[in-house]
Write a protein that holds these residues in place. Structure first.
Motif, PDB file in Angstrom:
ATOM      1  N   GLU A 635       0.823  -1.208   0.000  1.00  9.36           N
ATOM      2  CA  GLU A 635       0.000   0.000   0.000  1.00  9.36           C
ATOM      3  C   GLU A 635       0.850   1.248   0.000  1.00  9.36           C
ATOM      4  OE1 GLU A 635      -3.950  -1.685   2.339  1.00  9.36           O
ATOM      5  OE2 GLU A 635      -2.576  -0.323   3.337  1.00  9.36           O
ATOM      6  N   LEU A 636       1.891   1.252   0.807  1.00  2.08           N
ATOM      7  CA  LEU A 636       2.768   2.413   0.853  1.00  2.08           C
ATOM      8  C   LEU A 636       3.528   2.569  -0.462  1.00  2.08           C
ATOM      9  CD1 LEU A 636       3.926   1.915   4.491  1.00  2.08           C
ATOM     10  CD2 LEU A 636       2.844   3.972   3.638  1.00  2.08           C
ATOM     11  N   GLY A 637       3.804   1.443  -1.131  1.00  2.00           N
ATOM     12  CA  GLY A 637       4.432   1.528  -2.442  1.00  2.00           C
ATOM     13  C   GLY A 637       3.536   2.206  -3.452  1.00  2.00           C
ATOM     14  N   VAL A 651       3.937  11.873   1.690  1.00  2.00           N
ATOM     15  CA  VAL A 651       3.414  10.659   2.310  1.00  2.00           C
ATOM     16  C   VAL A 651       4.476  10.144   3.272  1.00  2.00           C
ATOM     17  CG1 VAL A 651       2.594   8.310   1.919  1.00  2.00           C
ATOM     18  CG2 VAL A 651       2.018  10.129   0.286  1.00  2.00           C
ATOM     19  N   GLU A 652       4.308  10.425   4.533  1.00  2.00           N
ATOM     20  CA  GLU A 652       5.211  10.072   5.624  1.00  2.00           C
ATOM     21  C   GLU A 652       6.506  10.888   5.566  1.00  2.00           C
ATOM     22  OE1 GLU A 652       4.521   5.942   7.546  1.00  2.00           O
ATOM     23  OE2 GLU A 652       5.466   5.630   5.595  1.00  2.00           O
ATOM     24  N   ALA A 801      10.771  -3.347   3.792  1.00  2.18           N
ATOM     25  CA  ALA A 801      10.540  -2.012   3.237  1.00  2.18           C
ATOM     26  C   ALA A 801      11.607  -1.646   2.212  1.00  2.18           C
ATOM     27  CB  ALA A 801      10.516  -0.985   4.366  1.00  2.18           C
ATOM     28  N   ARG A 802      12.852  -1.982   2.500  1.00  4.95           N
ATOM     29  CA  ARG A 802      13.935  -1.635   1.568  1.00  4.95           C
ATOM     30  C   ARG A 802      13.810  -2.422   0.266  1.00  4.95           C
ATOM     31  NH1 ARG A 802      16.575   2.512   0.093  1.00  4.95           N
ATOM     32  NH2 ARG A 802      15.151   1.909  -1.578  1.00  4.95           N
ATOM     33  N   LEU A 803      13.426  -3.701   0.365  1.00  5.47           N
ATOM     34  CA  LEU A 803      13.304  -4.527  -0.846  1.00  5.47           C
ATOM     35  C   LEU A 803      12.055  -4.183  -1.640  1.00  5.47           C
ATOM     36  CD1 LEU A 803      14.364  -8.009   0.609  1.00  5.47           C
ATOM     37  CD2 LEU A 803      15.763  -6.395  -0.701  1.00  5.47           C
ATOM     38  N   THR A 804      11.061  -3.592  -0.988  1.00  5.87           N
ATOM     39  CA  THR A 804       9.786  -3.305  -1.644  1.00  5.87           C
ATOM     40  C   THR A 804       9.768  -1.943  -2.321  1.00  5.87           C
ATOM     41  OG1 THR A 804       8.649  -4.655   0.014  1.00  5.87           O
ATOM     42  CG2 THR A 804       7.291  -3.162  -1.296  1.00  5.87           C
ATOM     43  N   HIS A 805      10.398  -0.965  -1.717  1.00  6.98           N
ATOM     44  CA  HIS A 805      10.242   0.420  -2.160  1.00  6.98           C
ATOM     45  C   HIS A 805      11.422   0.876  -3.018  1.00  6.98           C
ATOM     46  CE1 HIS A 805       6.763   1.177   0.458  1.00  6.98           C
ATOM     47  NE2 HIS A 805       7.383   0.379   1.314  1.00  6.98           N
ATOM     48  N   THR A 806      11.093   1.780  -3.942  1.00  2.00           N
ATOM     49  CA  THR A 806      12.145   2.366  -4.766  1.00  2.00           C
ATOM     50  C   THR A 806      12.721   3.615  -4.113  1.00  2.00           C
ATOM     51  OG1 THR A 806      10.448   3.605  -5.992  1.00  2.00           O
ATOM     52  CG2 THR A 806      11.127   1.456  -6.874  1.00  2.00           C
ATOM     53  N   ARG A 807      11.870   4.400  -3.436  1.00  2.00           N
ATOM     54  CA  ARG A 807      12.369   5.593  -2.771  1.00  2.00           C
ATOM     55  C   ARG A 807      13.091   5.220  -1.480  1.00  2.00           C
ATOM     56  NH1 ARG A 807       7.578   8.417  -1.186  1.00  2.00           N
ATOM     57  NH2 ARG A 807       8.929  10.119  -0.499  1.00  2.00           N
ATOM     58  N   ASP A 808      13.822   6.200  -0.938  1.00  2.00           N
ATOM     59  CA  ASP A 808      14.594   5.967   0.281  1.00  2.00           C
ATOM     60  C   ASP A 808      13.815   6.259   1.560  1.00  2.00           C
ATOM     61  OD1 ASP A 808      16.870   5.232  -1.109  1.00  2.00           O
ATOM     62  OD2 ASP A 808      17.669   7.266  -1.188  1.00  2.00           O
ATOM     63  N   ARG A 810      10.800   5.451   2.952  1.00  2.00           N
ATOM     64  CA  ARG A 810      10.174   4.414   3.775  1.00  2.00           C
ATOM     65  C   ARG A 810      11.216   3.558   4.512  1.00  2.00           C
ATOM     66  NH1 ARG A 810       6.023   3.158   7.015  1.00  2.00           N
ATOM     67  NH2 ARG A 810       5.729   0.908   7.143  1.00  2.00           N
ATOM     68  N   PRO A 811      12.275   3.079   3.853  1.00  2.00           N
ATOM     69  CA  PRO A 811      13.312   2.365   4.615  1.00  2.00           C
ATOM     70  C   PRO A 811      13.939   3.223   5.708  1.00  2.00           C
ATOM     71  CG  PRO A 811      13.547   1.940   2.277  1.00  2.00           C
ATOM     72  CD  PRO A 811      12.522   3.003   2.406  1.00  2.00           C
ATOM     73  N   ARG A 812      14.121   4.514   5.447  1.00  2.00           N
ATOM     74  CA  ARG A 812      14.648   5.401   6.485  1.00  2.00           C
ATOM     75  C   ARG A 812      13.723   5.430   7.696  1.00  2.00           C
ATOM     76  NH1 ARG A 812      16.894  11.233   4.845  1.00  2.00           N
ATOM     77  NH2 ARG A 812      16.926  11.227   7.122  1.00  2.00           N
TER      78      ARG A 812
END
Length: 844
Positions: A635-637, A651-652, A801-808, A810-812
């Motif tokens: 969803e966040l992706g 978004v966050e 989160a790191r494997l799912t998202h392209t931006r930095d 969410r993992p941060r």
């Protein structure tokens, strides 16, 4: 309530349709099992709680029939004890707190101008835990093992020597219910502090929001000790620990301390929301603002703080020193001053306004009369000399029913009639409502007022019969008659409310002319609550002119039927509710139900002593959590692929602008409260137990130091990773390798800390069955182990989160949350180390 920024184009019909589709509720069976929307969850809480309430009420009627006349044999002593235990358990753990948390789950987002609760799936998970807890507890009737040690479960009657498997059923059901209550408290804190409408600063919050914020903090600080105490008792019963066994260094009074550390604040956990309901009903139905708002807020805060330090009020007759009795007597009497401030505010509001004789107002006035009467007897039993005479008599039964029913049930009924038009879009019958009030009011006082006299005349509580020579037969008969009149009033109340669902008059959005934001929404509210986010400029936004603040108007315009690709609501600053970010809201999901079902299955497996069932439950829990996390990140992706909401609100974002940061912080608080409770138990036993090892320490300094060092490395690695990468929506990812390295380092350090924590126990040469000190060390090491596993779990979430998202970004955020939780694990280690290696040498 809102103004449109002319620089922001109005949403088109197509955009409005997409917005409604994103927020649409599931249909058919999927709604029952997958809906996570706060109104659905809140409704389930309230309906389930009232089902349990009527079941508990039926148990009370059966007991009153038994007590109507002396020396009756309608119920056997065993059956009476079972009904007595389940009546108290039902009312305290399955009705009062769950109903109020359900009401908060329904109302708070509407009152605050939000579209949902911050962690909607977690909110649903809490409900399923609560429901399954009730099923486990009442399943005891099906297997013929009904708990009978009282809803307070005093040791040693609830210990392995005197209680059978029924007590284990009670403890597991209680644990699930407490987990649900604590989780709901976390939700309440985050929604109040971070999801208020733009402009709703703390001094503009509704009284109900202020109160539920304080109540949620009380739940975390008071309910966690009961959860720990339940675990200690279960360990004593099933693996032979010695927390409550005098011969091995334990103390039965430790259970009373842990129970009443929970039990006395729970009285205010029930009363304060009831008082908050009255603070909304009286101004609206008197057509006058609440007089003394700042003083009422201060009274709520003071009451919440003081209630946490009054638990010994229930233990005056246990042989405490005179100085202790004097202190708690003074404190118990002083707290009534804060309650008096609220009573004065309500009376002045009534005097200053133009009260209307509506059904909500009648229940509010009934509350005022009943609660003040209960408060007077409360001051009486707060005095240690008087309490020594009235303790364990029916005088105390009368007192706490006056406080709890007067302070909680009457306000709840006032609130139901007040908000029923908002819940359903229809107004209940005023004629039937007034009849139900008078039946309930008269029946209540006919039931419980005579109990003051029966208690003063010497009738003990918790007995299934009494001698005719005691002379209280007529009074008991009056109480029994009153109980049936009271029950008739409550049944008529239910009929009135349910009948309004079909035959009630259509209400419109604000039939009472109320002043708070929930009355802006449709009646009943739409799925999103507020397609257009309201803006607040005063404590009574519906009674005062609209604020003129371009910054607030920009956020309202940006969220006007937006975004259309994901559920989201504004996230504002904690103090002043200034615009900050967009908080993504969860969509329907089956995983909270399956995860909660795994916990209940684990309880069943432990009750059956079946390793296969426990193993299956672990698989179900892990699978549910993994699927839950994957759905979150998907969803966040979807949300991160778009521009910031309105081009301005991301978004966050890291820090307090993220709901996850608040959630991690609250989880840290829960861990610290839990380990501090265990340390308190160790210290209490060391000071009071007749047998304690002289200067006993764990004796593994290098392992302890290594554990602390590994946790510091985990904190440093996760914190370092959380500082790397870009935050902008359109920025290219630059920190993928860095984040993976930080996650790897955190995982390795956490695994080392876990191994060293386990090694402390295995190399310490301790036997948990030998002495309470050994049992306490096992509990401390176990708490540290559990906390470390939670830290590893959130680190794995950061990896997902790191494997799912392209931006930095969410993992941060996930690494930041991990750093917060690992800090909590370090605090757990510090408290455990102090309890095992410092206090044994410092306390003589």
């Amino acid at each position: 309530m809102t103004t449109t920024d002319h620089q922001q184009p109005a949403p088109t019909a197509e955009e409005r349709a997409r917005f409604e589709e994103v927020w649409a509720r599931p249909h058919g069976w999927r709604r029952a099992f997958t809906s996570v929307q706060h109104k659905s969850v809140g409704t389930r809480y309230m309906v389930t709680a009232f089902v349990f309430f009527f079941v508990g009420g039926l148990q009370a009627l059966l007991m009153r029939v038994q007590l109507a006349q002396p020396e009756q044999q309608v119920l056997s002593a065993q059956t009476y004890n079972e009904l007595f235990t389940m009546h108290g358990t039902t009312m305290m753990f399955l009705f009062a707190v769950p109903f109020l948390e359900g009401l908060a789950a329904y109302l708070l987002p509407l009152m605050l101008g939000a579209r949902d609760m911050p962690f909607a799936r977690y909110n649903t998970f809490n409900y399923w835990c609560y429901l399954l807890a009730g099923i486990i507890l009442y399943g005891s009737f099906l297997v013929g093992m009904v708990p009978d040690a009282g809803w307070f479960a005093y040791v040693p009657l609830s210990g392995p020597e005197f209680a059978d498997k029924a007590m284990d059923i009670w403890l597991f059901g209680l644990a699930l219910a407490e987990l649900a209550a604590i989780g709901a408290a976390i939700e309440i804190i985050v929604v109040v502090l971070g999801m208020r409408a733009p402009g709703m600063s703390l001094d503009r919050m509704p009284i109900f929001a202020w109160t539920m914020l304080c109540v949620a903090a009380m739940i975390i600080l008071a309910f966690v000790p009961l959860l720990v105490g339940s675990l200690l008792l279960e360990l004593d019963r099933n693996i032979g620990t010695a927390f409550f066994e005098t011969d091995r260094g334990g103390d039965p009074l430790l259970w009373q301390h842990l129970f009443w550390i929970f039990g006395h604040p729970e009285v205010y956990v029930m009363f304060l929301p009831g008082a908050a309901i009255i603070s909304h009903v009286i101004p609206v139905h008197s057509r006058h603002r609440l007089v003394g708002y700042p003083f009422v807020v201060a009274a709520v805060v003071v009451t919440a703080i003081m209630s946490l330090g009054l638990w010994v009020h229930h233990m005056y007759t246990t042989g405490l020193p005179p100085v202790t009795l004097s202190f708690f007597t003074a404190a118990s009497m002083s707290i009534s001053v804060a309650s008096g401030v609220q009573v004065v505010a309500w009376l002045v509001t009534l005097w200053s306004g133009r009260p209307r004789p509506t059904v909500p107002m009648l229940f509010a006035l009934g509350f005022l009369f009943t609660f003040v009467a209960g408060g007077i007897t409360g001051v009486m039993v707060a005095s240690a000399p008087f309490d020594a005479q009235a303790h364990d008599t029916y005088f105390v039964v009368a007192h706490f029913h006056y406080v709890l029913i007067g302070g909680m049930l009457f306000p709840v009924l006032a609130g139901l009639f007040h908000w029923w038009p908002k819940f359903t879009g229809r107004i209940p019958s005023a004629r039937l409502g007034k009849v139900s009030f008078w039946l309930a009011f008269v029946g209540f006082h006919l039931t419980f007022f005579p109990m003051h006299l029966t208690g003063l005349w010497g009738m003990p509580r918790r007995v299934f019969t009494y001698d005719a020579g005691l002379g209280v037969g007529l009074l008991n008969l009056l109480s029994t008659i009153g109980a049936f009149v009271f029950a008739t009033g409550l049944v008529l109340t239910a009929i009135t409310l349910l009948g309004a669902l079909r035959r009630g008059e259509r209400s419109g959005p604000n039939p009472w002319g109320a002043d708070t934001l929930e009355w802006v929404a449709d009646s009943p509210p739409s799925s999103s609550n507020f397609p257009q986010i309201p803006v607040v400029g005063s404590r009574a936004p519906l009674w005062d002119p609209q604020p003129d603040d371009p910054e607030l108007d920009r956020m309202a315009a940006a969220f006007d039927h937006a975004p259309q690709n994901v559920r989201a609501t504004p996230f504002t600053t904690a103090l002043n509710a200034r615009p900050s970010t967009a908080a993504v809201q969860a969509s329907p999901s089956i995983w909270p139900l399956l995860t909660a079902g795994g916990l209940a299955l684990a309880a069943v497996g432990l009750l059956l002593e079946s390793g296969w069932v426990v193993g299956a439950s672990v698989v179900l829990i892990v699978a549910g959590l993994v699927a839950w996390e994957l759905q979150n990140e998907c969803e966040l992706g979807a949300a991160e692929a778009k521009e910031p909401v309105g081009g301005e609100y991301p978004v966050e974002a890291p820090g307090p602008r993220s709901p996850g940061w608040w959630g991690a912080t609250m989880a840290t608080v829960v861990l610290v409260v839990a380990v501090t409770t265990v340390a308190f138990c160790m210290l209490f036993l060391q000071v009071n137990a007749p047998v304690w090892p002289d200067g006993a320490t764990l004796g593994t300094p290098w392992l302890s130091a290594g554990t602390g060092l590994a946790l510091l490395v985990a904190i440093a690695a996760s914190w370092w990773g959380s500082r790397q990468g870009q935050l902008e929506h359109d920025a290219e990812p630059v920190a993928r390798t860095t984040h993976l390295a930080a996650i790897w380092a955190t995982t390795v350090a956490g695994t080392v800390a876990l191994a060293l924590a386990v090694a402390q126990w295995s190399t310490g040469g301790l036997d948990h069955t030998a002495h309470a000190y050994d049992s306490g060390v096992l509990m401390l090491v176990g708490t540290l182990t559990l906390a470390t596993l939670l830290g590893l779990g959130i680190t794995v979430s950061a990896l997902v989160a790191r494997l799912t998202h392209t931006r930095d970004v969410r993992p941060r955020i996930m690494l930041q949350n991990a750093a917060v939780l690992w800090t909590g694990v370090l605090l757990v280690w510090a408290v455990a180390w102090a309890a095992t290696d410092l206090l044994p040498t410092a306390v003589v």
